[in-house]
Design a protein around this motif. Structure first.
Motif, PDB file in Angstrom:
ATOM      1  N   GLU A   1       0.834  -1.209   0.000  1.00 36.16           N
ATOM      2  CA  GLU A   1       0.000   0.000   0.000  1.00 36.16           C
ATOM      3  C   GLU A   1       0.869   1.260   0.000  1.00 36.16           C
ATOM      4  O   GLU A   1       0.537   2.258  -0.648  1.00 36.16           O
ATOM      5  N   VAL A   2       1.970   1.217   0.709  1.00 35.44           N
ATOM      6  CA  VAL A   2       2.895   2.355   0.718  1.00 35.44           C
ATOM      7  C   VAL A   2       3.513   2.526  -0.670  1.00 35.44           C
ATOM      8  O   VAL A   2       3.638   3.653  -1.172  1.00 35.44           O
ATOM      9  N   LEU A   3       3.868   1.410  -1.298  1.00 38.14           N
ATOM     10  CA  LEU A   3       4.434   1.485  -2.651  1.00 38.14           C
ATOM     11  C   LEU A   3       3.420   2.051  -3.646  1.00 38.14           C
ATOM     12  O   LEU A   3       3.792   2.777  -4.573  1.00 38.14           O
ATOM     13  N   ARG A   4       2.160   1.750  -3.449  1.00 40.95           N
ATOM     14  CA  ARG A   4       1.113   2.320  -4.299  1.00 40.95           C
ATOM     15  C   ARG A   4       1.057   3.835  -4.120  1.00 40.95           C
ATOM     16  O   ARG A   4       0.897   4.582  -5.079  1.00 40.95           O
ATOM     17  N   LEU A   9       4.206   9.676  -9.283  1.00 38.67           N
ATOM     18  CA  LEU A   9       4.623   9.723 -10.682  1.00 38.67           C
ATOM     19  C   LEU A   9       3.472  10.012 -11.639  1.00 38.67           C
ATOM     20  O   LEU A   9       3.694  10.152 -12.838  1.00 38.67           O
ATOM     21  N   ILE A  10       2.257  10.078 -11.123  1.00 38.44           N
ATOM     22  CA  ILE A  10       1.082  10.309 -11.965  1.00 38.44           C
ATOM     23  C   ILE A  10       0.751  11.798 -11.920  1.00 38.44           C
ATOM     24  O   ILE A  10       0.296  12.306 -10.884  1.00 38.44           O
ATOM     25  N   PRO A  11       0.959  12.501 -13.024  1.00 34.91           N
ATOM     26  CA  PRO A  11       0.738  13.953 -12.984  1.00 34.91           C
ATOM     27  C   PRO A  11      -0.735  14.347 -12.835  1.00 34.91           C
ATOM     28  O   PRO A  11      -1.034  15.389 -12.271  1.00 34.91           O
ATOM     29  N   ALA A  12      -1.649  13.524 -13.319  1.00 30.77           N
ATOM     30  CA  ALA A  12      -3.073  13.877 -13.280  1.00 30.77           C
ATOM     31  C   ALA A  12      -3.796  13.216 -12.113  1.00 30.77           C
ATOM     32  O   ALA A  12      -5.001  12.996 -12.168  1.00 30.77           O
ATOM     33  N   ILE A  13      -3.089  12.917 -11.046  1.00 30.47           N
ATOM     34  CA  ILE A  13      -3.685  12.244  -9.891  1.00 30.47           C
ATOM     35  C   ILE A  13      -4.681  13.188  -9.217  1.00 30.47           C
ATOM     36  O   ILE A  13      -4.465  14.404  -9.157  1.00 30.47           O
ATOM     37  N   LYS A  14      -5.760  12.650  -8.758  1.00 29.88           N
ATOM     38  CA  LYS A  14      -6.813  13.439  -8.110  1.00 29.88           C
ATOM     39  C   LYS A  14      -6.630  13.394  -6.597  1.00 29.88           C
ATOM     40  O   LYS A  14      -6.106  12.431  -6.042  1.00 29.88           O
ATOM     41  N   ASN A  74      -7.836   8.428  -0.527  1.00 30.01           N
ATOM     42  CA  ASN A  74      -8.246   7.026  -0.376  1.00 30.01           C
ATOM     43  C   ASN A  74      -7.044   6.132  -0.096  1.00 30.01           C
ATOM     44  O   ASN A  74      -7.126   5.209   0.719  1.00 30.01           O
ATOM     45  N   GLN A  75      -5.934   6.401  -0.760  1.00 34.06           N
ATOM     46  CA  GLN A  75      -4.738   5.589  -0.543  1.00 34.06           C
ATOM     47  C   GLN A  75      -4.168   5.821   0.854  1.00 34.06           C
ATOM     48  O   GLN A  75      -3.701   4.881   1.499  1.00 34.06           O
ATOM     49  N   ILE A  76      -4.210   7.032   1.331  1.00 31.50           N
ATOM     50  CA  ILE A  76      -3.765   7.322   2.694  1.00 31.50           C
ATOM     51  C   ILE A  76      -4.621   6.533   3.684  1.00 31.50           C
ATOM     52  O   ILE A  76      -4.102   5.928   4.634  1.00 31.50           O
ATOM     53  N   ASP A  77      -5.928   6.520   3.458  1.00 32.74           N
ATOM     54  CA  ASP A  77      -6.826   5.754   4.323  1.00 32.74           C
ATOM     55  C   ASP A  77      -6.477   4.269   4.304  1.00 32.74           C
ATOM     56  O   ASP A  77      -6.501   3.603   5.341  1.00 32.74           O
ATOM     57  N   LYS A  78      -6.144   3.740   3.133  1.00 31.52           N
ATOM     58  CA  LYS A  78      -5.759   2.327   3.029  1.00 31.52           C
ATOM     59  C   LYS A  78      -4.474   2.049   3.801  1.00 31.52           C
ATOM     60  O   LYS A  78      -4.369   1.039   4.500  1.00 31.52           O
TER      61      LYS A  78
END
Length: 191
Positions: free
Chosen positions: A117-120, A126-131, A137-141
């Protein structure tokens, strides 16, 4: 006449193109501002006082836990900025597991899921268009899996404490003595 129609079409296309460009810039500003908003995330489950006493020498875990406390109130931008440091701390923690009681497959699996999950989260840098909501949501995970890791540590030490308090060897001896007592009581009753 043809020139006039052509002129009107070119002006109309230019006008719509410019208005679309303005909208895009406004959307970018909204996205940037949402990425800067500090969000309260659910706090992780803490290790019990019994477990704290047992793992206090595991400095790498304690460093990671202290670092993760920053993620309870963080903006997506800031989370992405410190994701690589989190990845390094996670790897160090995983590699430093020396406590015999914690070297069980169930805990190792949780550590591996946590690391994934940390690696995600790191990949999101690296994703310029990340929302913003994707990062949140990833922080919550990440925090949820860390809670699961802490719960497993608590379970391991609770079981160890239970096993220490309830001596199973003596328990079965008591059961045998109880059988013998019942047989003696039956014999006395029959006489």
């Amino acid at each position: 006449m043809l020139k006039l129609i052509l002129f009107i079409v070119v002006v109309s296309i230019s006008f719509f193109a410019c208005s679309k460009e303005v909208k895009t810039k406004e959307e970018q500003k909204k996205t940037i501002s949402k990425m800067s908003l500090i969000i309260d995330h659910k706090k992780s489950v803490e290790v019990s006082t019994l477990a704290k006493k047992e793992i206090e020498s595991w400095n790498e875990y304690n460093d990671l836990k202290d670092f993760l406390s920053r993620f309870h109130k963080i903006s997506p931008t800031e989370a992405l900025n410190v994701a690589i440091e989190l990845k390094d701390l996670t790897k160090t923690m995983r590699d430093s597991l020396k406590i015999k009681d914690l070297k069980v497959n169930a805990l190792k699996a949780r550590i591996n899921v946590f690391q994934n999950e940390v690696l995600r989260l790191v990949d999101m840098t690296l994703i310029p268009a990340i929302k913003d909501y994707e990062v949140n949501n990833q922080i919550d995970k990440v925090l949820l899996v860390f809670s699961s890791l802490n719960e497993k540590i608590n379970t391991i030490y609770s079981k160890k404490e239970f096993d220490k308090e309830v001596d199973l060897e003596n328990f079965f001896e008591l059961e045998k003595d109880d059988e013998t007592s019942k047989n003696k009581f039956k014999n006395l009753k029959q006489q």
